[in-house]
Enzyme design. Structure first.
Site, PDB file in Angstrom:
ATOM      1  CG  ASP A   8      -1.966   1.049   1.212  1.00  0.00           C
ATOM      2  OD1 ASP A   8      -3.091   0.758   1.668  1.00  0.00           O
ATOM      3  OD2 ASP A   8      -1.692   2.178   0.766  1.00  0.00           O
ATOM      4  CD  GLU A 104      -5.416  -1.139  -0.733  1.00  0.00           C
ATOM      5  OE1 GLU A 104      -5.842  -2.075  -0.073  1.00  0.00           O
ATOM      6  OE2 GLU A 104      -6.089  -0.132  -0.998  1.00  0.00           O
TER       7      GLU A 104
HETATM    8  P1  TTP Z   1      -5.317   5.060   0.800  1.00  0.00           P
HETATM    9  O1  TTP Z   1      -4.275   3.990   0.626  1.00  0.00           O
HETATM   10  O2  TTP Z   1      -6.493   4.781   1.647  1.00  0.00           O
HETATM   11  O3  TTP Z   1      -4.639   6.362   1.398  1.00  0.00           O
HETATM   12  P2  TTP Z   1      -3.222   6.992   1.137  1.00  0.00           P
HETATM   13  O4  TTP Z   1      -2.385   6.160   0.215  1.00  0.00           O
HETATM   14  O5  TTP Z   1      -3.439   8.405   0.666  1.00  0.00           O
HETATM   15  O6  TTP Z   1      -2.592   7.056   2.577  1.00  0.00           O
HETATM   16  P3  TTP Z   1      -1.954   5.874   3.458  1.00  0.00           P
HETATM   17  O7  TTP Z   1      -0.521   6.273   3.627  1.00  0.00           O
HETATM   18  O8  TTP Z   1      -2.717   5.877   4.716  1.00  0.00           O
HETATM   19  O9  TTP Z   1      -2.108   4.599   2.653  1.00  0.00           O
HETATM   20  O10 TTP Z   1      -5.845   5.532  -0.607  1.00  0.00           O
HETATM   21  C1  TTP Z   1      -5.003   5.608  -1.748  1.00  0.00           C
HETATM   22  C2  TTP Z   1      -5.380   6.784  -2.628  1.00  0.00           C
HETATM   23  O11 TTP Z   1      -6.745   6.675  -3.024  1.00  0.00           O
HETATM   24  C3  TTP Z   1      -5.252   8.121  -1.943  1.00  0.00           C
HETATM   25  O12 TTP Z   1      -3.951   8.692  -2.050  1.00  0.00           O
HETATM   26  C4  TTP Z   1      -6.303   8.942  -2.617  1.00  0.00           C
HETATM   27  C5  TTP Z   1      -7.362   7.952  -3.061  1.00  0.00           C
HETATM   28  N1  TTP Z   1      -8.538   8.036  -2.162  1.00  0.00           N
HETATM   29  C6  TTP Z   1      -9.621   8.837  -2.536  1.00  0.00           C
HETATM   30  O13 TTP Z   1      -9.612   9.426  -3.615  1.00  0.00           O
HETATM   31  N2  TTP Z   1     -10.688   8.942  -1.671  1.00  0.00           N
HETATM   32  C7  TTP Z   1     -10.732   8.292  -0.460  1.00  0.00           C
HETATM   33  O14 TTP Z   1     -11.719   8.425   0.287  1.00  0.00           O
HETATM   34  C8  TTP Z   1      -9.615   7.454  -0.091  1.00  0.00           C
HETATM   35  C9  TTP Z   1      -9.612   6.716   1.235  1.00  0.00           C
HETATM   36  C10 TTP Z   1      -8.558   7.369  -0.968  1.00  0.00           C
HETATM   37 MG    MG Z   2      -2.145   4.103   0.512  1.00  0.00          MG
END
Ligand code: TTP
Ligand code: MG
Length: 356
Positions: A8, A104
């Protein structure tokens, strides 16, 4: 025993923005539309998260929490491109890759011979390559199945990794909150809380019969997940049967016209994934899904080939909406895919090439 890695990316959209604008490094950053609209943040940098800023939070609220927040609009083409490069790194280790979103993926490295087959070292190397070649950081979870690997990737975030060894599963799982179980969303979690079930240990204490009485057809998987058992295979892009994107709204949408205003953004997301996964030639049907204010949902499908347009989805949305005419809390759109085997398709392509 299988070896599964869940990767991730760390604050993915924000990290890509920083990569392309290095002066943003170390600053509180939010990716999303401006505060004077109804838009919400896609994500926030870790500096912004210290102020309580989170994904899916309205931009206006984020700015109240963190007045010095720098807001940048999303650039999906950049995220898609970086995601493709990350995938190229994965492919050096295995072709059993299941992407869950742009940032992811699950990797099955059971048959990977590099690093003497050590999944821990393979994960470390993947993360090192992502940093060295792409200047981005990723976190990883390593376990014998998808469920545990995904939870583990959150454990040492950002820029870390966590291994759940078979002998550690019991200790790892017992205090895990029921919300973390795959497929347990808000409604089921609430029901579980009302029944006094808060952790996986609470669920383990129930017999399968009791679980069946309370949760019906989902009992078996709850029984297994709560014990850290998960037999689900990695589903590669070729085995995928559908591609859908969906959005849940903070406030219910009251009219069909308002529903339609969300189609362009959903469609843009859908289209990018379609192209990225090279699914164009496998489309066999269109799907629109609506979840209503009372959590009941409906899906409307139509046989279809070729690449659908926004109007195709809008038409299907009309039909889905007309089933109930009530407020909507989620819209999903997508396509059904054929799963004819890849070898057959490749054969056809090379025959065509030969003919040309
Ligand atoms: P995530 O992996 O949930 O978040 P992240 O990568 O930004 O942070 P983390 O370090 O906690 O993993 O989501 C991946 C991407 O998906 C994120 O950068 C933006 C997008 N996203 C949205 O557009 N809307 C949302 O509600 C979420 C949760 C993510
Ligand atoms: Mg992420």
């Amino acid at each position: 025993m299988r070896k599964i890695i869940h990767i991730d990316m760390d604050c993915f959209y924000a990290a890509v923005e920083v990569k392309h604008n290095p002066h943003l490094k170390g600053k509180p950053l939010g990716v999303g539309g401006p505060a004077n609209t109804r838009s919400v943040l896609c994500t926030a940098s870790y500096e912004a998260r210290k102020f309580g800023v989170r994904s899916a939070m309205p931009s206006s609220q984020a700015l109240r929490l963190c007045p010095q927040l720098i807001l940048v609009p999303p650039h999906f083409d950049l995220y898609t491109e970086e995601s493709r490069k990350v995938r190229e790194i994965f492919e050096r280790f295995t072709n059993k890759i299941e992407p869950l979103s742009l940032d992811e993926a699950y990797l099955d490295v059971t048959d990977c011979k590099q690093f003497s087959g050590s999944a821990t070292l393979i994960a470390q190397e993947i993360r090192r390559l992502i940093l060295a070649e792409l200047n981005l950081t990723a976190s990883a979870g390593i376990a014998a199945n998808k469920f545990l690997a995904k939870i583990a990737s959150d454990w040492r975030k950002p820029n870390g990794q966590f291994v759940v060894r078979p002998q550690d599963v019991e200790a790892f799982i017992k205090d895990l909150k029921v919300e973390k179980i795959f497929g347990v969303a808000k409604v089921t979690a609430k029901k579980m809380h009302e029944l006094g079930l808060f952790t996986c240990a609470d669920i383990q204490n129930l017999s399968l019969t009791q679980l069946q009485a309370w949760f019906g057809s989902r009992a078996q998987e709850l029984y297994e997940f709560s014990r850290g058992i998960d037999e689900r295979e990695i589903i590669t892009e070729w085995e995928r049967k559908s591609l859908t994107v969906e959005e849940t709204f903070n406030t219910d949408i009251q009219t069909l016209e308002d529903c339609k205003t969300h189609i362009p953004a959903l469609y843009a997301d859908f289209y990018q994934r379609l192209i990225k996964g090279e699914y164009e030639d496998r489309i066999r049907g269109l799907v629109v899904k609506l979840k209503f204010f009372d959590f009941k949902s409906t899906t409307h499908e139509q046989v279809f080939q070729g690449i659908p347009s926004e109007q195709d989805f809008a038409r299907l949305l009309d039909s889905a909406w007309s089933r109930r005419h009530v407020a909507v809390r989620l819209i999903g759109l997508g396509v059904r895919l054929s799963t004819q085997n890849k070898v057959g398709d490749q054969g056809l392509t090379s025959q065509l090439r030969f003919a040309i």
